[in-house]
Write a protein that holds these residues in place. Structure first.
Motif, mmCIF file in Angstrom:
data_model
loop_
_atom_site.group_PDB
_atom_site.id
_atom_site.type_symbol
_atom_site.label_atom_id
_atom_site.label_comp_id
_atom_site.label_asym_id
_atom_site.label_seq_id
_atom_site.Cartn_x
_atom_site.Cartn_y
_atom_site.Cartn_z
ATOM 1 N N UNK A 384 0.672 -1.247 0.237
ATOM 2 C CA UNK A 384 -0.016 -0.037 0.123
ATOM 3 C C UNK A 384 0.935 1.321 -0.159
ATOM 4 N N UNK A 385 0.407 2.122 -0.700
ATOM 5 C CA UNK A 385 1.062 3.633 -0.641
ATOM 6 C C UNK A 385 0.122 4.513 -0.055
ATOM 7 N N UNK A 386 -0.967 4.215 0.450
ATOM 8 C CA UNK A 386 -1.872 5.176 0.786
ATOM 9 C C UNK A 386 -2.631 4.392 1.952
ATOM 10 N N UNK A 387 -3.397 5.061 2.810
ATOM 11 C CA UNK A 387 -4.185 4.265 3.916
ATOM 12 C C UNK A 387 -5.598 4.909 4.019
ATOM 13 N N UNK A 388 -6.529 4.208 4.373
ATOM 14 C CA UNK A 388 -7.700 4.474 4.503
ATOM 15 C C UNK A 388 -8.026 5.863 5.070
ATOM 16 N N UNK A 389 -8.683 6.839 4.693
ATOM 17 C CA UNK A 389 -8.792 8.420 5.364
ATOM 18 C C UNK A 389 -8.001 9.342 4.684
ATOM 19 N N UNK A 390 -6.837 8.559 3.797
ATOM 20 C CA UNK A 390 -6.180 9.691 2.881
ATOM 21 C C UNK A 390 -7.033 10.277 1.733
ATOM 22 N N UNK A 392 -7.208 11.446 -1.877
ATOM 23 C CA UNK A 392 -6.824 11.222 -3.296
ATOM 24 C C UNK A 392 -7.359 12.241 -4.301
ATOM 25 N N UNK A 393 -6.247 13.124 -4.728
ATOM 26 C CA UNK A 393 -6.751 14.154 -5.647
ATOM 27 C C UNK A 393 -6.207 14.021 -7.072
ATOM 28 N N UNK A 394 -4.936 13.596 -7.179
ATOM 29 C CA UNK A 394 -4.184 13.821 -8.409
ATOM 30 C C UNK A 394 -4.275 12.477 -9.134
ATOM 31 N N UNK A 395 -5.163 12.419 -9.993
ATOM 32 C CA UNK A 395 -5.174 11.009 -10.990
ATOM 33 C C UNK A 395 -4.297 11.193 -11.899
ATOM 34 N N UNK A 396 -3.497 11.964 -12.474
ATOM 35 C CA UNK A 396 -2.816 12.026 -13.677
ATOM 36 C C UNK A 396 -1.568 11.789 -13.554
ATOM 37 N N UNK A 397 -0.729 11.560 -12.110
ATOM 38 C CA UNK A 397 0.359 11.343 -11.982
ATOM 39 C C UNK A 397 0.262 10.333 -10.884
ATOM 40 N N UNK A 398 1.875 9.921 -10.569
ATOM 41 C CA UNK A 398 1.847 8.612 -9.476
ATOM 42 C C UNK A 398 1.367 9.163 -7.982
ATOM 43 N N UNK A 399 1.127 10.384 -7.918
ATOM 44 C CA UNK A 399 0.373 10.824 -6.614
ATOM 45 C C UNK A 399 -0.870 10.326 -6.389
ATOM 46 N N UNK A 400 -1.712 9.749 -7.344
ATOM 47 C CA UNK A 400 -2.779 9.128 -7.275
ATOM 48 C C UNK A 400 -2.749 7.657 -6.970
ATOM 49 N N UNK A 401 -1.627 6.933 -6.996
ATOM 50 C CA UNK A 401 -1.372 5.607 -6.519
ATOM 51 C C UNK A 401 -1.736 5.494 -5.191
ATOM 52 N N UNK A 402 -2.587 4.193 -4.898
ATOM 53 C CA UNK A 402 -3.025 3.904 -3.763
ATOM 54 C C UNK A 402 -2.301 2.461 -3.025
ATOM 55 N N UNK A 403 -1.474 2.024 -4.089
ATOM 56 C CA UNK A 403 -0.866 0.632 -3.732
ATOM 57 C C UNK A 403 -0.260 0.017 -4.935
ATOM 58 N N UNK A 404 0.529 -0.949 -4.742
ATOM 59 C CA UNK A 404 1.077 -1.751 -5.950
ATOM 60 C C UNK A 404 1.014 -3.174 -5.609
ATOM 61 N N UNK A 405 0.756 -3.884 -6.682
ATOM 62 C CA UNK A 405 0.607 -5.315 -6.738
ATOM 63 C C UNK A 405 1.784 -6.029 -7.423
ATOM 64 N N UNK A 406 2.614 -6.787 -7.007
ATOM 65 C CA UNK A 406 3.574 -7.414 -7.312
ATOM 66 C C UNK A 406 3.589 -8.818 -7.375
#
Length: 436
Positions: A384-390, A392-406
């Protein structure tokens, strides 16, 4: 004794702490926001990393915090944002580190583009733009369309505009005028082709190509990163070409020691630079390197911070005969160019990872599908790169990422397929403004 880190990438803090211990040091993290590292810190013992809470945008405060550390021997600077302040701090404290002037050059995408053009390593020039009515004319005259407008010191694909016609150009210039840029606005020619990054390690001008990462961007007009895989398998002649090209690019740009994450586009005419980041790759690139090479590559980061040649540069090739020698399984491969260590040919597990974005801005409340990941092949993992309660405003760049699946596999291609399959089951839940 202590090794300090002036902030760090979101992932890899645990690997870095282990590397510091391997060298007989403790790791101290200077940060203005511990929440950035919550996933890493949650998996570490409470005493694994010393943390100093400080305004890392304040050089004087950072210098005071570093001076107070017992037995400080090195300063690690693994981010773009703090690369220049970190180089200045290391020089001011008499610690090993890069030439601050060289770091300033690499942080200026405009200067790097034109420097490479002057040395025949980039076909196009960049043009500096100012907030006046003549900006559009300058792009049309100097760069032509299509073109890319970007911030000279931008990160995470922020403030990047792809323009294909004059209408898009004027819209992009108007939008850029409203954004707080870290550097200055400039334009460069658009490059057509798939995007990759060369992951390298250098010491005193000797460079080792650790491998190449594939990178999947979103459909136009967005340019955010959505997926990646490592290590990409190229035919031997292409590997030799890339190894030679990236070495010449780094030498020309003045990067002679430490990791580099060299983003490039493989055009129909060959590789063309996107940008040079004097660090290990972001997201889960560091983890991918560790798994593929079968070692903690962060040991090399610590070695560099201590001012000594990284052992990883001289590690034996795990795949057997090095390039330039005869391989019983195939023909002789091209020899490594002069000044280069033999490139690693990773034989460990390949990895693919997918960034998870919501489809609208709002407040993150959680995710669905995380409980189904174990059913997919490749042992998918959730970062996860974000947590519930965060918010999320920027969806056009990586700031909008909420987590990563590897996910892992025997090849980068298979690993990416597995990661995409598993990531398709994960959906961020976002509450829109007003609670809807």
């Amino acid at each position: 004794m202590t090794i300090a880190a002036l902030e760090a990438l979101t992932f890899g803090l645990g690997r870095l702490a282990e590397a510091a211990r391997n060298a007989g040091h403790r790791l101290c993290l200077l940060t203005r926001d511990r929440a950035v590292y919550r996933h890493e810190l949650a998996g570490l013992p409470a005493d694994a990393v010393d943390i100093v809470d400080v305004d890392t945008d304040d050089p004087a405060a950072c210098a005071a915090a570093l001076s107070a550390l017992p037995g400080l021997r090195g300063l690690i600077n693994s981010t773009d944002t703090w690369s220049v302040p970190g180089a200045d701090l290391a020089a001011g404290l008499g610690l090993p580190g890069p030439d601050p002037a060289a770091v300033r050059l690499l942080r200026d995408k405009y200067r790097v583009r034109n420097l490479l053009h002057e040395h025949g390593l980039s076909r196009g020039r960049a043009v500096a733009l100012t907030a006046d009515p003549g900006a559009a004319s300058a792009v049309l005259r100097e760069t032509g369309l299509p073109a890319v407008l970007k911030d000279t010191a931008g990160t995470s694909s922020r403030n990047v505009w792809l323009v294909r016609d004059e209408h898009q150009l004027h819209d992009a210039l108007a939008e850029a005028a409203r954004q707080p840029l870290k550097g200055r606005l400039f334009a460069e020619p658009f490059l057509a082709g798939p995007v990759y990054s060369a992951e390298t390690l250098s010491w005193e001008g000797s460079t080792r190509l650790l491998g190449v990462l594939s990178r999947q961007l979103s459909p136009e007009p967005r340019v955010r990163e959505e997926a990646a895989a490592f290590p990409v398998a190229f035919p031997a002649p292409d590997t030799a070409l890339l190894r030679d090209w990236v070495g010449r690019v780094l030498k020309t740009a003045g990067h002679d020691s430490g990791f580099a994450h060299v983003e490039f586009i493989l055009t129909a005419e060959g590789p063309e630079l996107v940008e040079i980041n004097r660090r290990i790759g972001g997201a889960l690139v560091g983890e991918a390197l560790c798994r593929a090479l079968g070692t903690n590559v962060y040991d090399a980061m610590v070695d560099t911070a201590l001012g000594r040649r990284p052992a990883l540069l001289d590690a034996p090739d795990p795949a057997g005969p090095a390039p330039g020698r005869t391989d019983p399984a195939g023909p002789e491969e091209p020899a490594a160019p002069a000044g280069f260590a033999d490139p690693a040919r990773p034989t460990g597990p390949a990895t693919g990872f997918v960034l998870i974005y919501p489809d609208r801005p709002g407040t993150l409340t959680g995710w669905t599908g995380l409980d189904t990941l174990a059913a997919f092949p490749g042992a998918p993992e959730w970062y996860p790169t974000a947590a519930p309660g965060d918010r999320v405003e920027h969806l056009t760049d990586q700031r909008g990422c909420t987590g990563i699946v590897l996910a892992g596999a025997e090849t980068a291609e298979l690993a990416l397929h597995r990661a995409l399959s598993a990531a398709g089951s994960v959906r961020p839940l976002v509450a829109a403004d007003g609670g809807e």
